[in-house]
Design an enzyme around this catalytic site. Structure first.
Site, PDB file in Angstrom:
ATOM      1  N   LEU A 156      21.655   6.804  -2.329  1.00 44.45           N
ATOM      2  CA  LEU A 156      22.074   5.393  -2.769  1.00 44.45           C
ATOM      3  C   LEU A 156      21.207   4.342  -2.374  1.00 44.45           C
ATOM      4  O   LEU A 156      20.559   4.236  -1.518  1.00 44.45           O
ATOM      5  CB  LEU A 156      23.498   5.308  -2.063  1.00 44.45           C
ATOM      6  CG  LEU A 156      24.615   6.345  -2.273  1.00 44.45           C
ATOM      7  CD1 LEU A 156      25.841   6.072  -1.332  1.00 44.45           C
ATOM      8  CD2 LEU A 156      25.136   6.130  -3.630  1.00 44.45           C
TER       9      LEU A 156
ATOM     10  N   GLU B 100       5.349  -6.495  -4.896  1.00 43.77           N
ATOM     11  CA  GLU B 100       4.699  -6.680  -5.916  1.00 43.77           C
ATOM     12  C   GLU B 100       5.851  -7.226  -7.085  1.00 43.77           C
ATOM     13  O   GLU B 100       6.707  -6.896  -7.238  1.00 43.77           O
ATOM     14  CB  GLU B 100       4.176  -5.364  -6.615  1.00 43.77           C
ATOM     15  CG  GLU B 100       3.245  -4.754  -6.006  1.00 43.77           C
ATOM     16  CD  GLU B 100       1.816  -5.782  -5.954  1.00 43.77           C
ATOM     17  OE1 GLU B 100       1.551  -6.301  -7.064  1.00 43.77           O
ATOM     18  OE2 GLU B 100       1.355  -5.883  -4.834  1.00 43.77           O
TER      19      GLU B 100
ATOM     20  N   THR C 219       0.800  -1.323  -0.091  1.00 44.14           N
ATOM     21  CA  THR C 219      -0.158  -0.035  -0.079  1.00 44.14           C
ATOM     22  C   THR C 219       1.042   1.312   0.070  1.00 44.14           C
ATOM     23  O   THR C 219       0.590   2.317  -0.656  1.00 44.14           O
ATOM     24  CB  THR C 219      -0.942   0.096   1.173  1.00 44.14           C
ATOM     25  OG1 THR C 219      -1.657  -0.992   1.105  1.00 44.14           O
ATOM     26  CG2 THR C 219      -1.791   1.382   1.363  1.00 44.14           C
TER      27      THR C 219
END
Length: 299
Positions: free
Chosen positions: A220, A271, A69
């Site tokens: 970085l 994901e 989310t």
């Protein structure tokens, strides 16, 4: 920030019935805070709600859910012109909450909501993959990805973050390394990687500290590659110690490319993204986020 500035909470549907959050919102509304709530139901909802928040002139957009989310809301913000950005706040309502945990966001809902509304806004980095995908916390590849994408939902809800680790141990017989070449500024490595972590944040998979030195505002990314066949020993070491590990190749760099002869899957804040070539780059100070004063992830 005045109490009257609008805050839009974008809540993952799974957290919509959270009584503690309901009470926290009521309490802060009584104190004069203008809070609106939107609940996500399907892919694309977070983007629409971020656009609504900008149209309404919201000062803060709060992501209520897990790493996925937060990723959705941060990605939606990153795709806007910087002058439009509301500040990002975080309510940890997911299974693992890896980013929120390592950032020191309170687990208690009222404390987290107060921080999301009143905390100091700090510019933080975001990472971009192949020009159109993003992660705020970490991209993981190899064995770790297979754990998090395949862990059964029931196990996740019963055991929380620990479930990823337990499920991983159950799958040791299916261990296969990914052959790949990783290159970046003054860095080149080629070989078989069991686990790859590219961290803006420090931990993934329910508490595995793959990039224990990562910072979210240093411009970085931290790369950790687990090369050892002694995966259990290496993982336990990474969970319990921040010391150097001979089986882990680490470096920090602003961008890197990963190429493999076979399809690899990376998990971007939960994901999956599959392919044979990935370019991952940091977007310095891409958005503002309300974080605790002693946040360990800040340089």
């Amino acid at each position: 920030m005045e109490n009257g500035s609008l805050t839009l909470i974008i809540l993952n549907g799974k957290g919509a019935g959270n009584d503690e959050l309901r009470e926290a919102i009521s309490t802060l509304r009584e104190e004069g805070f203008d809070i609106a709530v939107r609940v996500t139901f399907e892919s694309g909802d977070a983007l629409r709600y971020v656009e609504e928040a900008i149209a309404l002139g919201a000062a803060t957009v709060v992501a209520g859910g897990g790493d996925g989310t937060i990723n959705e809301v941060a990605t939606a913000l990153a795709q806007r012109e910087p002058r439009d950005y509301p500040v990002l706040g975080i309510l940890p309502l997911g299974t693992a909450n890896d980013f929120a945990t390592s950032a020191g966001i309170p687990e208690e809902m009222e404390a987290a909501l107060r921080l999301a509304l009143r905390g100091k806004a700090t510019k933080i980095d975001l990472a971009r993959v192949n020009q159109d995908r993003y992660f705020i916390n970490m991209a993981t590849g190899g064995f770790g990805t297979r754990i998090t994408t395949e862990t059964p939902e029931k196990l996740k809800s019963a055991l929380g973050g620990v479930s990823y680790f337990i499920h991983g141990l159950m799958r040791m017989d299916q261990l296969k390394a990914d052959s790949c070449k990783i290159e970046g500024p003054d860095f080149s490595w080629q070989g078989d990687a069991l686990v790859i972590g590219i961290g803006n944040g420090r931990q993934a998979g329910g508490g595995q500290r793959l990039c224990p030195q990562a910072l979210i505002n240093d411009g970085l990314l931290t790369l950790s590659v687990v090369t050892s066949q002694e995966l259990l020993t290496t993982l336990l070491h990474s969970l319990t110690s921040d010391d150097e590990n001979p089986n882990v190749v680490t470096t920090s760099l602003p961008w890197l490319t990963i190429r493999s002869p076979n399809e690899m899957t990376f998990n971007l804040d939960g994901e999956p993204l599959s392919g044979t070539e990935f370019r991952i780059e940091v977007m310095p100070k891409a958005l503002a986020c309300r974080l605790p004063p002693q946040c360990e992830l800040l340089a």
